[in-house]
Scaffold this active site. Sequence first.
Site, short mmCIF file in Angstrom:
data_model
loop_
_atom_site.label_atom_id
_atom_site.label_comp_id
_atom_site.label_asym_id
_atom_site.label_seq_id
_atom_site.Cartn_x
_atom_site.Cartn_y
_atom_site.Cartn_z
N ASP A 150 1.23 -30.89 33.93
CA ASP A 150 0.36 -30.38 32.85
C ASP A 150 -0.72 -29.43 33.37
O ASP A 150 -1.91 -29.60 33.06
CB ASP A 150 -0.32 -31.57 32.12
CG ASP A 150 0.67 -32.62 31.67
OD1 ASP A 150 1.75 -32.25 31.20
OD2 ASP A 150 0.35 -33.82 31.76
N GLU A 189 3.38 -30.03 21.44
CA GLU A 189 2.19 -30.49 22.18
C GLU A 189 1.71 -29.38 23.10
O GLU A 189 2.22 -28.25 23.05
CB GLU A 189 2.54 -31.74 22.98
CG GLU A 189 3.68 -31.50 23.97
CD GLU A 189 4.29 -32.76 24.54
OE1 GLU A 189 3.97 -33.85 24.03
OE2 GLU A 189 5.08 -32.66 25.47
#
Length: 511
Positions: free
Chosen positions: A13, A177
């Site tokens: 991420d 997301e």
Amino acid sequence: MLNNPLLPGFYPDPSICRVGDDYYMVTSSFTYFPGVPVFHSRDLMHWEQIGHCLTRPEQLPLDWQAISGGVYAPTIRCHDGLFYMVTTNVSHGGNFFVTAADPAGPWSDPVYVKGAPGIDPTIFWDDDGTAYMMGTTDWKEAVPGVWIGQVDLEKGCVVGERVLAWRGALRKASAPEAPHLYKKDGWYYLMIAEGGTEDFHAVTIARSQHILGPYEGYRGNPILTHRHLGFDYPIANVGHGDLVQTQNGEWYMVMLASRIYGGYHKNLGRETYIAPVDWSGEWPVVSPGTGKVEWTYPAPKLPEHPYAEPDHDDFRDMCWNTLGTPEDGTFSTDGKVLTLRSTCDWLEPEKLPHPAAPNGCPGFYGRRQQHMTFSAAVTLAAPDRGMAGLLLLQHGFNGLFVGLTRTENGLVMRAIRNEKYGKPDYDNPRDYPREMKLLYEAPFDGSECTLTIAAKGQQHSLMVNDRVLAETDGSFLGSETAGGFVGAYVGCCVMGAGAEAAFRDFRYTGE
Ligand code: 6LW
């Protein structure tokens, strides 16, 4: 050259920002402490860790038994000279941000944002200085998407209407997301990840002339994925990107991806990668010419800026983490010698504290496995009680252990394979059916020994001094089998309430 993975080992991420000639990057950290490592670069090729955003126990309350709980995807941005890191602590409090004048720290106490559901929050300032926040809708909603709303950073709350900005490129897209917003040529570009963080991961994009939308998806979506490359392609799970423009006008995307080896196994978890982006047209083209993430790219047009690698084997180096928030006295080190204490039994599932009971503190102090072929060794002084040794640890407490145990019949050396069966259950991490398989046990005569865990791909060896106690396949440490969001950690551990042990001369090598 620009080499991938940019940050090898479990660094998922990634989020990136530039301030002048300086680039900063953060990644998620789950249940490891300190949380959210911060890296700095001036050439996008060499990345030096300069700190962590979450270094104080008050900033990072964790439930260590859910190894893939804790801190999810972060975003780093700088506004008016102040750095913001916004993320989610899924184990405590939800979405929050911290700020710092210097990204090396110290960072502020967390501000938990009211009215900001879901995960993967991001912040964006419009030209008039108004701040907006985005995130995913609550997991429980039938049709997931990405929301946007104005945010009052002083009061720590979303104000006014929260708008559903986009549901992703695919009809009924799964897991939309990782939103990030960019303004370019009068358009607001909303880039997200969809397909889920495994094989179908992808980066997609939409745009609008109004910040609150409606956002219209790009007809050329996805702008990046490896979902079509099959299960033998060595770089898998590509998605969850963030964009940065250099001071010379070039664009780059950092994103997560996993290396597969020894079959479809991802022991290293999700790592950070980079690719050049051509954004001379209306929509970004990622990795022009091939459309997939390559091992190497030409160097960016930036002056080269290497740095002196620190000694990562020094126990004070920033690469080291505890599992969960440490308690006072859990560990102490002068760099060379580490004294580690455990206040509970933790690899044996039936001995895990009851969910309602206090956690206790697992004695684990480790670093990321960053190579498919590696060796980690440490010298251990025989413990007075309990069990102490070297542990290669993945989600669900899947792990390989080699070390010494003080039993009623004296000191023994043991090699253990701790393996869970069945599907991961994130809500009940304690409920895995599990087997602690003793691969080898023999009396040990001596006051100290050198322990080694070495892997050649998936072939793992567990050693005491020069003696190989066990050789075993390590593919159960891949995320496909272990489940969860983390990659393997290797480090020192003690088990047994009140057990304490001293370790010295840790060495990690990899190729
Ligand atoms: C991250 C989210 C995700 O916050 O996994 O599946 C979460 N995708 O973007 C943890 O990395």
